[in-house]
Design an enzyme around this catalytic site. Sequence first.
Site, PDB file in Angstrom:
ATOM      1  CG  ASP A  38      37.264 -32.147 -98.615  1.00 58.98           C
ATOM      2  OD1 ASP A  38      38.142 -31.334 -98.952  1.00 58.98           O
ATOM      3  OD2 ASP A  38      36.913 -32.308 -97.431  1.00 58.98           O
TER       4      ASP A  38
ATOM      5  CG  ASP B 138      31.553 -33.238 -87.712  1.00 62.25           C
ATOM      6  OD1 ASP B 138      32.747 -33.278 -88.089  1.00 62.25           O
ATOM      7  OD2 ASP B 138      30.602 -33.248 -88.517  1.00 62.25           O
TER       8      ASP B 138
ATOM      9  CG  HIS C 117      34.564 -33.587 -90.726  1.00 61.58           C
ATOM     10  ND1 HIS C 117      33.478 -32.793 -90.992  1.00 61.58           N
ATOM     11  CD2 HIS C 117      35.641 -32.766 -90.847  1.00 61.58           C
ATOM     12  CE1 HIS C 117      33.882 -31.568 -91.275  1.00 61.58           C
ATOM     13  NE2 HIS C 117      35.191 -31.520 -91.182  1.00 61.58           N
TER      14      HIS C 117
ATOM     15  CD  GLU D 268      30.253 -33.951 -92.026  1.00 61.33           C
ATOM     16  OE1 GLU D 268      31.034 -34.078 -91.059  1.00 61.33           O
ATOM     17  OE2 GLU D 268      29.853 -32.838 -92.414  1.00 61.33           O
TER      18      GLU D 268
HETATM   19  P1  PGA Z   1      39.240 -26.100 -90.278  1.00 55.64           P
HETATM   20  O1  PGA Z   1      38.509 -27.393 -90.804  1.00 55.64           O
HETATM   21  O2  PGA Z   1      40.694 -26.279 -90.645  1.00 55.64           O
HETATM   22  O3  PGA Z   1      38.623 -24.952 -91.025  1.00 55.64           O
HETATM   23  O4  PGA Z   1      39.035 -26.046 -88.805  1.00 55.64           O
HETATM   24  C1  PGA Z   1      39.057 -28.625 -90.493  1.00 55.64           C
HETATM   25  C2  PGA Z   1      38.310 -29.727 -91.201  1.00 55.64           C
HETATM   26  O5  PGA Z   1      37.086 -29.593 -91.400  1.00 55.64           O
HETATM   27  O6  PGA Z   1      38.953 -30.726 -91.546  1.00 55.64           O
END
Ligand code: PGA
Length: 255
Positions: A66, A141, A143, A148
């Site tokens: 992404d 959350d 994802h 999302e």
């Molecule tokens: P993070 O994010 O590694 O900063 O916890 C994980 C994600 O959003 O996939």
Amino acid sequence: MEIIINKNYLEMSKCAAQKIGELVKNKPDCVLGLATGGTPIGTYRELIKLYNQGLDFSNVKTFNLDEYLGIGKDLSKSYEMDQSYARFMHEELFKHTNIKEENVHVPDGLTKNPEEFCQWYEDAIKKSGGIDLQLLGIGGDGHWAFNEPGSSLSSRTRVEKLTEQTLDDNYEAFYKNAGISRDDIPHYAITMGIGTILEAKSLIMLANGQKKAEIVAKALAGNITTDVTASAIQLFNRDSYVILDKEAASRLSKV
Ligand code: PGA
């Protein structure tokens, strides 16, 4: 699905890097799907060590999950002020190895035509022969990439609006210290879809820390649901490894 629980973040990172390193050794022209965020930084550090010990990345192709819409890598800015995922990958992995720039793909956050770009990205993944190993984190959350809650489990690469929780998480992790206001952080991103991710030939999902414990348990042992898009891992029927530290694994038996 194989769940591997490590005693700490360093061991988790070494374990993931070892698996990625084995693939690169056995298939020097493999296609890696890569992730950003705090979680994979340790894995990238360990991969850089493997490179310094002789692992060759010169024929490896990469596709990132992404990128924020509206920003792109800008080397004229300091790393702190350039919040693009393309810059993150450059700083945390690419510039320390012999991965060739032309083999690196991060969604183009500056594209004038996001829809056309997303189709191009899907086609480029297919043309490369498909992703051999997709590395993933998991958002607070639930994802995967920026899919999302509510995203279809058959979704493809597209533009997605970020949830308030993701904006909060990103702000805390990456923007606050740079003095960038929460209102000014990107609210949209280009993301591979869950359907795109599930076409990879193998997956590694990483999570560490107590704050991920509950969502990891939901994703691995709860219902398969668009509310927790990482629960799609339960639909994946090829090799998948969930590599955790003790804290992130601590709620697994309680589900
Ligand atoms: P993070 O994010 O590694 O900063 O916890 C994980 C994600 O959003 O996939």
